[in-house]
Design a protein around this motif. Sequence first.
Motif, PDB file in Angstrom:
ATOM      1  N   LYS A 128      -3.966  10.637 -12.470  1.00  0.00           N
ATOM      2  CA  LYS A 128      -2.727  10.346 -11.755  1.00  0.00           C
ATOM      3  C   LYS A 128      -2.578   8.861 -11.435  1.00  0.00           C
ATOM      4  CE  LYS A 128      -2.632  14.933  -9.600  1.00  0.00           C
ATOM      5  NZ  LYS A 128      -2.636  15.698  -8.325  1.00  0.00           N
ATOM      6  N   MET A 129      -3.546   8.075 -11.873  1.00  0.00           N
ATOM      7  CA  MET A 129      -3.541   6.635 -11.655  1.00  0.00           C
ATOM      8  C   MET A 129      -4.344   6.002 -12.771  1.00  0.00           C
ATOM      9  SD  MET A 129      -4.627   4.759  -8.075  1.00  0.00           S
ATOM     10  CE  MET A 129      -3.784   3.271  -7.549  1.00  0.00           C
ATOM     11  N   THR A 130      -3.916   4.840 -13.256  1.00  0.00           N
ATOM     12  CA  THR A 130      -4.666   4.169 -14.320  1.00  0.00           C
ATOM     13  C   THR A 130      -5.772   3.315 -13.731  1.00  0.00           C
ATOM     14  OG1 THR A 130      -3.296   2.173 -14.365  1.00  0.00           O
ATOM     15  CG2 THR A 130      -2.561   4.057 -15.711  1.00  0.00           C
ATOM     16  N   ALA A 131      -6.770   2.993 -14.541  1.00  0.00           N
ATOM     17  CA  ALA A 131      -7.855   2.127 -14.095  1.00  0.00           C
ATOM     18  C   ALA A 131      -7.324   0.760 -13.681  1.00  0.00           C
ATOM     19  CB  ALA A 131      -8.895   1.988 -15.203  1.00  0.00           C
ATOM     20  N   LYS A 132      -6.354   0.250 -14.424  1.00  0.00           N
ATOM     21  CA  LYS A 132      -5.777  -1.051 -14.088  1.00  0.00           C
ATOM     22  C   LYS A 132      -5.069  -1.004 -12.740  1.00  0.00           C
ATOM     23  CE  LYS A 132      -2.980  -4.838 -15.943  1.00  0.00           C
ATOM     24  NZ  LYS A 132      -2.357  -5.152 -14.635  1.00  0.00           N
ATOM     25  N   ASP A 133      -4.270   0.033 -12.502  1.00  0.00           N
ATOM     26  CA  ASP A 133      -3.567   0.144 -11.218  1.00  0.00           C
ATOM     27  C   ASP A 133      -4.561   0.301 -10.068  1.00  0.00           C
ATOM     28  OD1 ASP A 133      -1.089  -0.114 -12.384  1.00  0.00           O
ATOM     29  OD2 ASP A 133      -0.666   2.044 -12.427  1.00  0.00           O
ATOM     30  N   PHE A 134      -5.604   1.080 -10.312  1.00  0.00           N
ATOM     31  CA  PHE A 134      -6.620   1.270  -9.278  1.00  0.00           C
ATOM     32  C   PHE A 134      -7.284  -0.055  -8.909  1.00  0.00           C
ATOM     33  CE2 PHE A 134     -11.112   1.851  -8.211  1.00  0.00           C
ATOM     34  CZ  PHE A 134     -11.006   2.640  -7.073  1.00  0.00           C
ATOM     35  N   LEU A 135      -7.740  -0.797  -9.911  1.00  0.00           N
ATOM     36  CA  LEU A 135      -8.436  -2.048  -9.644  1.00  0.00           C
ATOM     37  C   LEU A 135      -7.491  -3.139  -9.154  1.00  0.00           C
ATOM     38  CD1 LEU A 135     -11.053  -2.142 -12.549  1.00  0.00           C
ATOM     39  CD2 LEU A 135     -11.426  -1.570 -10.142  1.00  0.00           C
ATOM     40  N   ASP A 136      -6.247  -3.146  -9.616  1.00  0.00           N
ATOM     41  CA  ASP A 136      -5.262  -4.118  -9.111  1.00  0.00           C
ATOM     42  C   ASP A 136      -4.978  -3.877  -7.627  1.00  0.00           C
ATOM     43  OD1 ASP A 136      -4.994  -5.500 -11.479  1.00  0.00           O
ATOM     44  OD2 ASP A 136      -3.130  -4.510 -12.083  1.00  0.00           O
ATOM     45  N   THR A 137      -4.855  -2.603  -7.240  1.00  0.00           N
ATOM     46  CA  THR A 137      -4.635  -2.269  -5.829  1.00  0.00           C
ATOM     47  C   THR A 137      -5.818  -2.716  -4.986  1.00  0.00           C
ATOM     48  OG1 THR A 137      -3.270  -0.352  -6.410  1.00  0.00           O
ATOM     49  CG2 THR A 137      -4.239  -0.372  -4.202  1.00  0.00           C
ATOM     50  N   LEU A 138      -7.011  -2.407  -5.458  1.00  0.00           N
ATOM     51  CA  LEU A 138      -8.230  -2.817  -4.760  1.00  0.00           C
ATOM     52  C   LEU A 138      -8.305  -4.332  -4.653  1.00  0.00           C
ATOM     53  CD1 LEU A 138     -10.988  -2.048  -3.530  1.00  0.00           C
ATOM     54  CD2 LEU A 138     -11.905  -1.960  -5.857  1.00  0.00           C
ATOM     55  N   ALA A 139      -7.968  -5.034  -5.740  1.00  0.00           N
ATOM     56  CA  ALA A 139      -8.022  -6.494  -5.759  1.00  0.00           C
ATOM     57  C   ALA A 139      -7.034  -7.105  -4.768  1.00  0.00           C
ATOM     58  CB  ALA A 139      -7.753  -7.008  -7.167  1.00  0.00           C
ATOM     59  N   ASP A 140      -5.822  -6.577  -4.719  1.00  0.00           N
ATOM     60  CA  ASP A 140      -4.823  -7.104  -3.788  1.00  0.00           C
ATOM     61  C   ASP A 140      -5.314  -7.007  -2.343  1.00  0.00           C
ATOM     62  OD1 ASP A 140      -3.079  -7.708  -5.846  1.00  0.00           O
ATOM     63  OD2 ASP A 140      -1.841  -5.912  -5.578  1.00  0.00           O
ATOM     64  N   GLN A 141      -5.917  -5.888  -2.005  1.00  0.00           N
ATOM     65  CA  GLN A 141      -6.417  -5.697  -0.645  1.00  0.00           C
ATOM     66  C   GLN A 141      -7.586  -6.636  -0.351  1.00  0.00           C
ATOM     67  OE1 GLN A 141      -7.285  -1.536  -0.963  1.00  0.00           O
ATOM     68  NE2 GLN A 141      -5.239  -0.890  -0.343  1.00  0.00           N
ATOM     69  N   LEU A 142      -8.473  -6.786  -1.314  1.00  0.00           N
ATOM     70  CA  LEU A 142      -9.633  -7.665  -1.129  1.00  0.00           C
ATOM     71  C   LEU A 142      -9.216  -9.131  -1.030  1.00  0.00           C
ATOM     72  CD1 LEU A 142     -12.021  -5.897  -3.628  1.00  0.00           C
ATOM     73  CD2 LEU A 142     -12.427  -6.130  -1.174  1.00  0.00           C
ATOM     74  N   ASN A 143      -8.282  -9.536  -1.855  1.00  0.00           N
ATOM     75  CA  ASN A 143      -7.821 -10.925  -1.813  1.00  0.00           C
ATOM     76  C   ASN A 143      -7.164 -11.244  -0.471  1.00  0.00           C
ATOM     77  OD1 ASN A 143      -8.729 -11.415  -4.416  1.00  0.00           O
ATOM     78  ND2 ASN A 143      -6.762 -10.965  -5.366  1.00  0.00           N
ATOM     79  N   ALA A 144      -6.386 -10.291   0.058  1.00  0.00           N
ATOM     80  CA  ALA A 144      -5.755 -10.492   1.363  1.00  0.00           C
ATOM     81  C   ALA A 144      -6.805 -10.568   2.475  1.00  0.00           C
ATOM     82  CB  ALA A 144      -4.770  -9.360   1.646  1.00  0.00           C
TER      83      ALA A 144
END
Length: 445
Positions: A420-436
């Motif tokens: 229900k979610m792609t690996a790219k979307d999963f890691l991009d979401t995680l990255a956005d939160q970590l960068n913030a």
Amino acid sequence: MKSSIRRSRRAATAVALGSVLALTATACGDDGSGGAGDKGGEGSGKGTITFWDNNGGVRTDIWKQVIADFEKKYPDIEVKYVGIPAASAQSKYDTAIQGGGLPDVGGVGTAMLAEVAVQGALEPLDARLEKSPLHGRLSRNLLDVSKSAGGGDALYQVPTSANNGTLWYRTDLFEKAGLDAPSTWAKFYEAAGKLTDKGRNEFGFTIRGGEGAIAPALDAVYGQTGITSFWNGDKTTVNDPKNVAALEKYIALYKKDTPSADVNNDFTKMVAQWDSGTIGMLSHNLGSYQDHLKALGKDRFRGIPNPTLDDGTRVQVSNPVDGLSLFKSSKNKAAAWKFIEFALSAAENSKFNESAGQVPANTDAAKAAWIQRAEPTKLAAEALNGTDTKIVQLPYYLPDWNTISKADNEPNFQKLLLGKMTAKDFLDTLADQLNAAQADWKKNH
């Protein structure tokens, strides 16, 4: 909603820090303990010190043995032991930082280290360690984890123990299938496929999909790509295209070479499933060794460090490290440091970790006879201290790390497994939160 919760947490931390800095040296007992605003003193090196065990109950007996040994060597120093359950250790320290009554020395794991250090409660230990007999005798990799977890500017924790990612595999099933040990990622994926026979309910691997899924997934991702830093400047490497491809390959095992129940399995269910079934491999730490031994017997399984790249290079993410910290408010830092040095000596660190079932931080202790008899621990110690091991430091120092890696993204990892979610979307979401979170950390520290 989640971002507002995190802002509230940061605001609360800021208020707490302001309160701490305003404290005077109140609530100090005869043992010299106080609040975070109290700078303490070296003291006479004799008298009474207070020690807080951050895993009271589980480790009480072994710590009391270490204390008895210490008091025998130093009869002019008394150690008051206070056992605190692991689940309440963070709140206990926070309360004492704000209200006084901190110990002289205490157990502080890397998961809470930054939040205790940022409130000004801990003594930097770099200079003391440099002049200590322990200098050069502690694992460099574990010291790096400790320093990174404290924010990277100073050493606020001397590591005592570490766990390590372990790939447990069924030697009987591997031998029957004519497979080599899964020592490389290529051999791991080959074995996962060859050991799967869905018609007979046999699977090559069990993947962690429930609580605690993020760290082992990141371990598998960085282990395959060989990327050795979590940050590239102020941006995380977690969503590097190589990592995206590695995650796609890893999660493709789900339901193909793993049981479908894995999507909900935490480590307890995963370990029980592996011990009772016909699954070839399990990725978990050293803590489950006794469970496997009881269920399978010593001749049907083996535990090795997580796979290497084809050239033998091992890349793994940092595991939580337990250790001892010296509190700045202590009125008897000289005696407290003696206790830390003693607890980290080869003999005592070996005794402690044999009881805890973990890897000693003292490299001489890591050569002890009990470790040589316990192959998974021996191999883990060699991996942690090996020159070919590269450790990717997870950002334990971020106040939002636990929220991001658990509440925010464990449900997303389940969506990933279910397609229900792609690996790219999963890691991009995680990255956005970590960068913030990293930007916020840099702004405020």
